[in-house]
Design an enzyme around this catalytic site. Structure first.
Site, short mmCIF file in Angstrom:
data_model
loop_
_atom_site.label_atom_id
_atom_site.label_comp_id
_atom_site.label_asym_id
_atom_site.label_seq_id
_atom_site.Cartn_x
_atom_site.Cartn_y
_atom_site.Cartn_z
N TRP A 126 0.84 -1.21 0.00
CA TRP A 126 0.00 0.00 0.00
C TRP A 126 0.86 1.25 0.00
O TRP A 126 0.57 2.21 0.72
CB TRP A 126 -0.95 0.02 1.21
CG TRP A 126 -1.67 -1.24 1.52
CD1 TRP A 126 -1.69 -1.90 2.71
CD2 TRP A 126 -2.50 -2.01 0.63
NE1 TRP A 126 -2.47 -3.02 2.63
CE2 TRP A 126 -2.98 -3.12 1.35
CE3 TRP A 126 -2.88 -1.87 -0.70
CZ2 TRP A 126 -3.82 -4.07 0.80
CZ3 TRP A 126 -3.70 -2.83 -1.26
CH2 TRP A 126 -4.17 -3.90 -0.52
N GLU A 135 -2.92 6.32 6.77
CA GLU A 135 -2.25 7.07 7.85
C GLU A 135 -2.95 6.86 9.20
O GLU A 135 -3.07 7.78 10.01
CB GLU A 135 -2.07 8.55 7.48
CG GLU A 135 -1.18 8.67 6.24
CD GLU A 135 -0.47 9.97 6.05
OE1 GLU A 135 -0.31 10.72 7.01
OE2 GLU A 135 -0.07 10.22 4.90
N1 CAA Z 1 5.35 10.04 19.12
C1 CAA Z 1 6.41 9.45 19.67
N2 CAA Z 1 6.43 8.17 20.09
C2 CAA Z 1 5.29 7.47 19.95
C3 CAA Z 1 4.12 8.01 19.38
C4 CAA Z 1 4.19 9.37 18.96
N3 CAA Z 1 3.14 9.98 18.39
N4 CAA Z 1 3.16 7.08 19.37
C5 CAA Z 1 3.69 5.97 19.92
N5 CAA Z 1 4.98 6.22 20.26
C6 CAA Z 1 5.92 5.31 20.90
C7 CAA Z 1 5.43 4.87 22.27
O1 CAA Z 1 5.77 5.81 23.27
C8 CAA Z 1 6.14 3.56 22.44
O2 CAA Z 1 7.47 3.78 22.85
P1 CAA Z 1 7.97 3.37 24.34
O3 CAA Z 1 7.75 1.90 24.44
O4 CAA Z 1 9.40 3.79 24.33
O5 CAA Z 1 7.11 4.17 25.26
C9 CAA Z 1 6.20 3.02 21.03
O6 CAA Z 1 6.04 4.12 20.15
C10 CAA Z 1 5.15 1.97 20.74
O7 CAA Z 1 3.91 2.61 20.95
P2 CAA Z 1 2.64 1.82 21.49
O8 CAA Z 1 3.02 1.00 22.68
O9 CAA Z 1 1.55 2.82 21.65
O10 CAA Z 1 2.39 0.83 20.28
P3 CAA Z 1 1.11 -0.03 19.88
O11 CAA Z 1 1.57 -1.31 19.33
O12 CAA Z 1 0.12 -0.04 21.00
O13 CAA Z 1 0.50 0.78 18.61
C11 CAA Z 1 -0.60 2.44 17.34
C12 CAA Z 1 0.12 2.06 18.64
C13 CAA Z 1 -1.12 3.85 17.62
C14 CAA Z 1 -1.78 1.52 17.02
C15 CAA Z 1 0.42 2.46 16.16
O14 CAA Z 1 0.89 1.18 15.86
C16 CAA Z 1 -0.17 3.08 14.91
O15 CAA Z 1 -0.19 4.30 14.78
N6 CAA Z 1 -0.65 2.25 13.95
C17 CAA Z 1 -1.15 2.74 12.67
C18 CAA Z 1 -0.03 2.83 11.68
C19 CAA Z 1 -0.34 3.79 10.56
O16 CAA Z 1 -0.81 4.89 10.76
N7 CAA Z 1 0.01 3.39 9.35
C20 CAA Z 1 -0.13 4.24 8.24
C21 CAA Z 1 0.86 3.85 7.19
S1 CAA Z 1 1.53 5.21 6.33
C22 CAA Z 1 0.40 5.67 5.18
O17 CAA Z 1 -0.74 5.29 5.19
C23 CAA Z 1 0.92 6.66 4.22
C24 CAA Z 1 0.22 6.70 2.94
O18 CAA Z 1 0.46 5.91 2.08
C25 CAA Z 1 -0.75 7.78 2.68
#
Ligand code: CAA
Length: 418
Positions: A194, A401
């Site tokens: 994707w 995203e």
């Molecule tokens: N800033 C800094 N650090 C962050 C953060 C942020 N915004 N969000 C999470 N983290 C850090 C956490 O602090 C954690 O670090 P520590 O262990 O050191 O504290 C680490 O990242 C892991 O975070 P979580 O424990 O919260 O992880 P999780 O497995 O529970 O997942 C989630 C969290 C929010 C679901 C994340 O996996 C997520 O955002 N998933 C979606 C991914 C996404 O958006 N994909 C899009 C692909 S890109 C795209 O679509 C582009 C395109 O083509 C248009």
């Protein structure tokens, strides 16, 4: 125990089994608000000019071929080149590194205007600006900025952001792509899917696992160049919407990526992805806002002209109420999107604000585009009236995203820890 509970005990003689409630507000000390505390809802002259430039571009350069590009899944190459010349491909990057040195609000205004007409073009703009250029500008080395950011921000070439994998979409920490440390280079193996701009990009920011034992702390982000041996691009996906943009799978087989192409410290890759996505979500929120606003504007014009039962359909309350609801929800989405952009520009934490903006704006886009098709009736179901395309384009804003469900995870965690 709080006051209400002790009062209750006095009257009933029983101890309350209710959970304790703490009221965080004490007595408010009222002060005369000074000028700096006043909120401004007016754009500056510069912002108005940028918005007008994007609006003119959308009408003159994007509108004429948008239906055909959507139909043929044709990448808006010439239009993207011109957007680069206008400074819209690296808007928030300083001029030193080839960018336009503008703020996030300017970027949001441009995204909104382009997306009213052509969300395929605007997603190319969004990924290049807020995932690729912003990521490199914020966390890249001077070497990386000179070599990669400068051509990307000036619009000479475009970039892609590679996080998603066949088994790691919302669950982004479960990266299967590996980057084995070989001393002065990484050996990259795996599949990304994707990927927006996947075919036409020159530079790719690729997240990969270097140390499985460390979980997400073992992930790195590497800059990969198109044409590196072992790097192959798959066929273009045949999508429901944003069909002019190119989405594909990427395959990496023993690709040697120099160590100087790693962004940040060893293990910074996942944080890099999350921080960058937080800004990216403002861009997609602005795209969704634009789709909703485009659907509304097409509908308003149509409703004023289309006659039924002896008068324009806009003069029937059934349609006027739909337009009223659309205008209201779109304005609410606009407030959330502009606020998130403003918070980013102020250097405040905007993670929650960007997720709220994306969640609300993308849900609004889907709803408003569906209403637009309904207002147009049978004409809404055919291509030349534009709204069926906006409806198809709107759907992806609830998915990429970070899906609406992922935004709720981010918002839920944030409000509960506050
Ligand atoms: N800033 C800094 N650090 C962050 C953060 C942020 N915004 N969000 C999470 N983290 C850090 C956490 O602090 C954690 O670090 P520590 O262990 O050191 O504290 C680490 O990242 C892991 O975070 P979580 O424990 O919260 O992880 P999780 O497995 O529970 O997942 C989630 C969290 C929010 C679901 C994340 O996996 C997520 O955002 N998933 C979606 C991914 C996404 O958006 N994909 C899009 C692909 S890109 C795209 O679509 C582009 C395109 O083509 C248009």
């Amino acid at each position: 125990m709080d006051m209400l509970d002790s009062e209750q005990q006095k009257t009933t003689g029983h101890k309350s089994t209710r959970p304790e409630t703490k009221f965080p507000l004490g007595r408010l000390s009222l002060q005369q608000p000074n000028k700096t505390s006043i909120m401004h809802f007016q754009l500056t002259e510069e912002h108005e000019m940028i918005r007008q430039a994007a609006r003119d571009f959308a009408r003159e350069e994007l509108l004429p071929g948008v239906i055909e590009r959507d139909d043929k899944q044709e990448f808006p190459r010439a239009q993207i080149k011109k957007l680069g010349e206008l400074g819209f491909m690296g808007m928030m990057v300083s001029e030193k590194w080839g960018g336009a040195g503008m703020d996030t609000l300017s970027y949001v205004l441009v995204m909104e205007e382009l997306s009213k007409i052509d969300a395929s073009a605007s997603v190319v703009v969004s990924v290049n600006n807020s995932l690729v250029c912003y990521g490199l500008d914020s966390y890249g080395s001077d070497y990386q900025k000179e070599k990669y950011l400068t051509p990307l921000a000036s619009g000479e070439c475009i970039g892609a952001f590679c996080l998603s994998e066949p088994e790691a979409g919302s669950d982004a920490t479960s990266q299967r792509t590996t980057a084995v440390d070989m001393g002065d280079y990484y050996l990259l193996n795996g599949t990304k899917n994707w990927i927006t701009n996947g075919i036409n990009a020159t530079y790719y920011l690729v997240m990969a696992q270097t140390d499985v034992e460390k979980g997400h702390k073992g992930i790195n982000c590497l800059i990969v160049e198109s044409g590196m041996p072992g790097f192959e691009k798959g066929a273009k996906e045949n999508k429901m919407g944003i069909r002019g943009s190119d989405t594909c799978t990427l395959q990496f087989t023993d690709v040697k990526v120099p160590k100087e192409n790693r962004i940040g410290e060893d293990g910074f890759g996942f944080k890099f992805a999350m921080k960058t996505l937080s800004g990216g979500r403002i861009g997609i929120a602005a795209q969704a806002l634009g789709i909703a606003a485009g659907a509304y504007e097409f509908s308003k014009e149509y409703a004023k002209q289309r006659q039924a039962f002896g008068k324009p359909i806009a003069n029937h309350q059934a349609i006027a109420f739909k337009l009223a609801d659309m205008a209201t929800r779109i304005e609410a989405a606009r407030m959330l999107v502009y606020k998130a952009a403003w918070m980013k520009d102020q250097g405040m934490n905007y993670d929650q604000a960007s997720s709220m903006a994306k969640l609300f704006a993308s849900e609004t886009a889907m709803w408003a585009a569906t209403e637009a098709v309904q207002i147009h009736g049978g004409y809404g179901y055919v291509k030349e009236y534009h709204v069926e395309r906006l409806m198809r384009d709107a759907k992806i804003t609830q998915i990429y995203e970070g899906t609406s469900e992922v935004q709720r995870i981010v918002i839920g965690r944030s409000v509960l820890q506050g």
